[in-house]
Enzyme design. Structure first.
Site, mmCIF file in Angstrom:
data_model
loop_
_atom_site.group_PDB
_atom_site.id
_atom_site.type_symbol
_atom_site.label_atom_id
_atom_site.label_comp_id
_atom_site.label_asym_id
_atom_site.label_seq_id
_atom_site.Cartn_x
_atom_site.Cartn_y
_atom_site.Cartn_z
ATOM 1 N N LYS A 1 0.844 -1.195 0.000
ATOM 2 C CA LYS A 1 0.000 0.000 0.000
ATOM 3 C C LYS A 1 0.880 1.246 0.000
ATOM 4 O O LYS A 1 1.874 1.317 0.737
ATOM 5 C CB LYS A 1 -0.926 -0.016 1.219
ATOM 6 C CG LYS A 1 -1.945 1.107 1.255
ATOM 7 C CD LYS A 1 -2.925 0.925 2.408
ATOM 8 C CE LYS A 1 -3.952 2.053 2.433
ATOM 9 N NZ LYS A 1 -4.957 1.875 3.508
ATOM 10 N N SER B 1 -9.498 2.969 1.885
ATOM 11 C CA SER B 1 -8.333 3.529 1.214
ATOM 12 C C SER B 1 -7.408 2.472 0.614
ATOM 13 O O SER B 1 -6.488 2.801 -0.139
ATOM 14 C CB SER B 1 -7.540 4.388 2.200
ATOM 15 O OG SER B 1 -7.039 3.602 3.279
ATOM 16 N N SER C 1 -11.101 1.114 5.844
ATOM 17 C CA SER C 1 -10.193 1.153 4.699
ATOM 18 C C SER C 1 -9.686 -0.200 4.234
ATOM 19 O O SER C 1 -9.139 -0.319 3.145
ATOM 20 C CB SER C 1 -8.995 2.054 5.007
ATOM 21 O OG SER C 1 -9.385 3.408 4.975
#
Length: 478
Positions: A87, A162, A186
């Site tokens: 990520k 996210s 997220s």
């Protein structure tokens, strides 16, 4: 001899547990596995924009070293040879970490985050980074550096956020495992939107280091996969204490997450809430899919009752402590670079600026009562099931849905209540594929367990997965 696209795609469709086992048995080489995934990234990623930084040469060299290690007879880690794209908010030494912000577009850290260290030490091979919203703010992945990530099941729709790039990469078979993080959903929201699995662990199960606040309990890091077993495999190397993290939890045997998750659910006490006790609006198509999951668990022998913990204090506690964390973390950027921040991020930072000591004391007290209420609730029930997201994936051009089941959503947070109200409990929450809307959009089921009961929610998730098979329905992509 290079693999054909069809051969590469077949290899990329294998589960992470299967891939890792085949590599360990020398049936596949790390070079073959990495090359197949890089080939698929080249062909498929342009349609969805999930992986935003790619180091094919570095990954190829790392795969060669992995094969040399295997040939030497050395002990191999549980993730040996598996490709991963981290990520883009997680620090990666020598590889840019942009946080989805133009302010960090060329930022190359000189250290790895702890979870990156642990995953790579277990043998995984870094191929790149996955897309995020700016500073991971919001459950729709878009930014001015790389643009939006599109949903593999419908490229006109959001992949969530996210950890949207991570979820989209998994769904599109670009990587077999993915790391993520979760404050208000997220990990869970993109897993729901992309028909994959995401686990928000108990705070402290996966220490987040370095950190500006080692006492943080709302934001956690966690694993993602296409199956529950793959997700548990990644958790087995991410979990464990660190002396720099005072809230980190002991794991007597992390490898236990890699053992069979098969469990007889007969008699399991399940609370089901379709709308968190009437606290959140839910799109009727999403609710219809989630309603059917209560029957699935009933057929598996569970005792399902409609009930919900008392979440009345969760709204104020979560929003207050999130705003405080945003002001604490991004306040200096607001002062120096307001024009480079998106409006919703500015709003959330400024909400933190308004807070008083009394506001924070109230929120901490509420968080304490919510946790204690959760402990009491899970004395009556073994798990709680609920929708992950209140809507199906929405148009990729929208920042967030402005209406849910006829009710206006005024901020970028409002439509995420089904996830963030449960974040305040301090309990593990697993998102598993639950089915599809009539137009073919994925819907996820949230399985919440008592604090520290990751193994339980994984077992229930695995049983649900085996009974439904929804996660096996792959998207159609070029």
């Amino acid at each position: 001899m290079p693999l054909s696209p069809a051969e590469a795609d077949a290899l990329c469709a294998l589960d992470a547990v299967d891939l890792a086992a085949r590599i360990r048995r020398r049936e596949l080489s790390a070079r073959e596995v990495v090359a197949a995934h890089l080939d698929r990234v080249e062909r498929v990623n342009p349609a969805i924009n999930a992986i935003v930084t790619l180091d094919a040469e570095g990954a190829t060299r790392a795969a060669a070293r992995a094969d040399e290690r295997a040939a030497s007879g050395a002990e191999l880690g549980p993730l040996h040879g598996l490709p991963i794209a981290f990520k883009d908010t997680h620090l990666t030494r020598g590889m840019r970490t942009t946080h989805g912000s133009p302010l960090f577009a060329e930022h190359v850290p000189d250290e790895d985050e702890l979870l990156v260290q642990r995953i790579e030490s277990a043998g995984a091979i870094r191929i790149g980074k996955t897309n995020v919203p700016e500073f991971a703010a919001g459950s729709h992945t878009f930014n001015t550096v790389f643009g939006a990530t599109r949903n593999p099941y419908d490229t006109t729709r959001s992949a969530g956020g996210s950890s949207g790039g991570a979820a989209a990469a998994l769904a599109a078979r670009l990587t077999p495992i993915a790391d993520g993080s979760d404050m208000g959903g997220s990990l869970r929201n993109p897993a729901s939107f992309c028909n994959v699995v995401g686990l928000r662990p108990t705070p402290g199960r996966v220490p987040a280091l370095p950190s500006g606040d080692v006492w943080e309990t709302l934001a956690v890091a966690g694993p993602m996969g296409r199956t529950v077993a793959d997700t548990a495999l990644l958790l087995s190397v991410m979990a464990g204490p660190d002396p720099r993290s005072p809230l980190s939890l002991e794991v007597p045997d992390p490898a236990s997450y890699r053992t069979s998750l098969t469990r007889d659910l007969t008699g399991l006490r399940v609370a089901y809430t379709p709308d968190l006790g009437g606290r959140v609006p839910v799109d009727p198509e999403v609710r219809a899919v989630v309603d059917r999951q209560a029957a699935v668990l009933d057929d598996l022998g569970c005792r399902v009752s409609e009930d919900c913990p008392d979440l009345d204090a969760a709204e104020h506690a979560f929003r207050t402590l999130r705003a405080h964390a945003f002001h604490q973390g991004f306040g200096p950027l607001l002062d120096a670079h307001r024009d480079a921040l998106k409006p919703s991020l500015i709003w959330n930072i400024e909400e933190g600026l308004k807070l008083t000591g009394a506001d924070l004391a109230r929120a901490r007290g509420e968080l304490t009562r919510l946790h204690l209420a959760a402990v009491a609730f899970f004395e009556r029930y073994d798990v709680l099931i609920a929708p992950v997201s209140q809507v199906a994936p929405f148009a990729v051009e929208s920042e967030y849905p402005d209406v849910v089941d006829g009710q206006p959503q005024h901020t970028y947070l409002d439509w995420m209540r089904s996830a963030y109200l449960l974040s305040a409990l301090g309990a593990p929450a697993l998102s598993v594929p639950a089915g599809f809307t009539p137009s073919g959009l994925p819907v996820g089921l949230q399985i919440v367990g008592p604090p520290r009961a990751e193994r339980l929610v994984l077992e229930v998730g695995a049983a649900h997965e085996a009974a439904t098979g929804h996660g096996r329905h792959a998207p159609t992509l070029p």
